[in-house]
Design a protein around this motif. Sequence first.
Motif, PDB file in Angstrom:
ATOM      1  N   LEU A  37       4.173  10.574  -6.548  1.00  0.00           N
ATOM      2  CA  LEU A  37       5.356  11.114  -7.233  1.00  0.00           C
ATOM      3  C   LEU A  37       5.031  11.697  -8.598  1.00  0.00           C
ATOM      4  CD1 LEU A  37       8.102   8.483  -6.306  1.00  0.00           C
ATOM      5  CD2 LEU A  37       7.982  10.878  -5.582  1.00  0.00           C
ATOM      6  N   VAL A  38       3.905  11.302  -9.175  1.00  0.00           N
ATOM      7  CA  VAL A  38       3.513  11.840 -10.483  1.00  0.00           C
ATOM      8  C   VAL A  38       2.257  12.707 -10.357  1.00  0.00           C
ATOM      9  CG1 VAL A  38       4.560   9.954 -11.775  1.00  0.00           C
ATOM     10  CG2 VAL A  38       2.195   9.733 -10.990  1.00  0.00           C
ATOM     11  N   GLY A  39       1.932  13.091  -9.122  1.00  0.00           N
ATOM     12  CA  GLY A  39       0.734  13.898  -8.895  1.00  0.00           C
ATOM     13  C   GLY A  39       1.051  15.377  -8.794  1.00  0.00           C
ATOM     14  N   GLU A  40       0.135  16.142  -8.178  1.00  0.00           N
ATOM     15  CA  GLU A  40       0.337  17.574  -8.009  1.00  0.00           C
ATOM     16  C   GLU A  40       1.495  17.834  -7.051  1.00  0.00           C
ATOM     17  OE1 GLU A  40      -2.620  19.365  -5.070  1.00  0.00           O
ATOM     18  OE2 GLU A  40      -3.781  17.707  -5.918  1.00  0.00           O
ATOM     19  N   ASP A  41       1.946  19.093  -7.006  1.00  0.00           N
ATOM     20  CA  ASP A  41       3.142  19.448  -6.240  1.00  0.00           C
ATOM     21  C   ASP A  41       3.058  19.009  -4.783  1.00  0.00           C
ATOM     22  OD1 ASP A  41       4.242  20.522  -8.471  1.00  0.00           O
ATOM     23  OD2 ASP A  41       3.813  22.614  -7.960  1.00  0.00           O
ATOM     24  N   ASP A  64       8.772   3.074  -9.784  1.00  0.00           N
ATOM     25  CA  ASP A  64       9.038   3.239 -11.221  1.00  0.00           C
ATOM     26  C   ASP A  64       8.502   2.049 -12.012  1.00  0.00           C
ATOM     27  OD1 ASP A  64      10.237   5.666 -10.842  1.00  0.00           O
ATOM     28  OD2 ASP A  64      12.273   4.864 -10.713  1.00  0.00           O
ATOM     29  N   GLU A  65       8.701   0.855 -11.466  1.00  0.00           N
ATOM     30  CA  GLU A  65       8.235  -0.351 -12.159  1.00  0.00           C
ATOM     31  C   GLU A  65       6.711  -0.432 -12.168  1.00  0.00           C
ATOM     32  OE1 GLU A  65      10.017  -3.642 -10.222  1.00  0.00           O
ATOM     33  OE2 GLU A  65      12.074  -3.146 -10.837  1.00  0.00           O
ATOM     34  N   ASP A  90       0.837  -1.208   0.000  1.00  0.00           N
ATOM     35  CA  ASP A  90       0.000   0.000   0.000  1.00  0.00           C
ATOM     36  C   ASP A  90       0.870   1.257   0.000  1.00  0.00           C
ATOM     37  OD1 ASP A  90      -2.460  -1.350   0.051  1.00  0.00           O
ATOM     38  OD2 ASP A  90      -2.342  -1.627   2.217  1.00  0.00           O
ATOM     39  N   LEU A  91       1.941   1.250   0.805  1.00  0.00           N
ATOM     40  CA  LEU A  91       2.817   2.421   0.870  1.00  0.00           C
ATOM     41  C   LEU A  91       3.486   2.668  -0.477  1.00  0.00           C
ATOM     42  CD1 LEU A  91       4.091   4.663   2.543  1.00  0.00           C
ATOM     43  CD2 LEU A  91       5.855   3.043   3.272  1.00  0.00           C
ATOM     44  N   THR A  92       3.945   1.612  -1.119  1.00  0.00           N
ATOM     45  CA  THR A  92       4.580   1.754  -2.429  1.00  0.00           C
ATOM     46  C   THR A  92       3.595   2.291  -3.466  1.00  0.00           C
ATOM     47  OG1 THR A  92       6.078  -0.092  -1.941  1.00  0.00           O
ATOM     48  CG2 THR A  92       5.832   0.531  -4.254  1.00  0.00           C
TER      49      THR A  92
END
Length: 348
Positions: free
Chosen positions: A276-280, A306-307, A267-269
Amino acid sequence: MNFQVNTLSDGALTRRRKAAMIVQMLIGGGGSLSLSQLPESLQETLAGELGAIRRVDRDTVAAVAEEFVSELESIGLTAPGTRDGAILTIADHLSPPLASRLKAQTDLVRNGDHWPTVVELSIERIVDIMTQESIEVCAVALSKLPVAKAAQVLQKTPGERARRITFAMSQTADISPEAVRRIGASLAHDYGRSTDIAFDKAPVQRLGAILNSTVTDTREDVLEGLGATDPDFASDVRKAIFTFKDIATRIKPTDIPNCIRAVDTEDLTTAIAAALVGEDAMVQSAEFILANISQRMAGQMREDADERGKVKKADAEAAMSKVTNAIREMSDAGMITLIDPDEAEDEE
């Protein structure tokens, strides 16, 4: 010059006289006793017993002290011993309406002394007195509080108001006991009675808890609507809400390892990958978590994120909720303290 030492046999010493001797020993040794908490009749009796003692031989003093210590060591449980004491002791553990009714039935209240009821009020309730009553009344109320509690109340009272109240205390030297009694009765009547309410928590807390568990789109839509109709209420609700994007600004760095310990690694991952790819604000919280865990764990989590690639919105919401729920549970249990947004702004 011939000094005569009084030698008192056990038969000549009543329990009251022995108690007076113990009080004299403690006071003479520099101890501090809260004798003012005793009923005035007992204080008067104690003064009379102390006045009857002049000089006592060492053997008698030692015998009385040894008896006193022996009685203390044999005590396995202490209780208030009076109905008034019992009421004041358990009042915080009873339902508010019942506690209020019982306090109104104490002997002290029936005899005209309502100050115990005022003194037993919560810090927040006494602060209400400090901000709503006249400066003179506040000065009297502050004077009646135990020193430690008065200091807490003063700390939570707005600065200018606190300064005026403390100055007014210098003008209370000549106030009559009757005036103090009337002030105590009035404050106990206005602030010491619990009102029947339907909900245990304030509206802000109730709505904040609900919005904490809703999806982002619904939460933001509701807050936007509230902001248009009641900006102050909307602002308070936002402060009561804790979401993933608040992690970077409201969690202490040293608390992060404890906060994520109860969260499943998967869940944490997932939450990190989505953030990491969301809003600031989301990115900042994700980076904040990674910066405050072991480098090995952070590196592994970045690789896994990343994977993972793009995370479905529903999965991201669910994973982030598990992270924030774990944090809120720790906060509710007193294991961590969330940073107040207003205090953080003041420090800046």
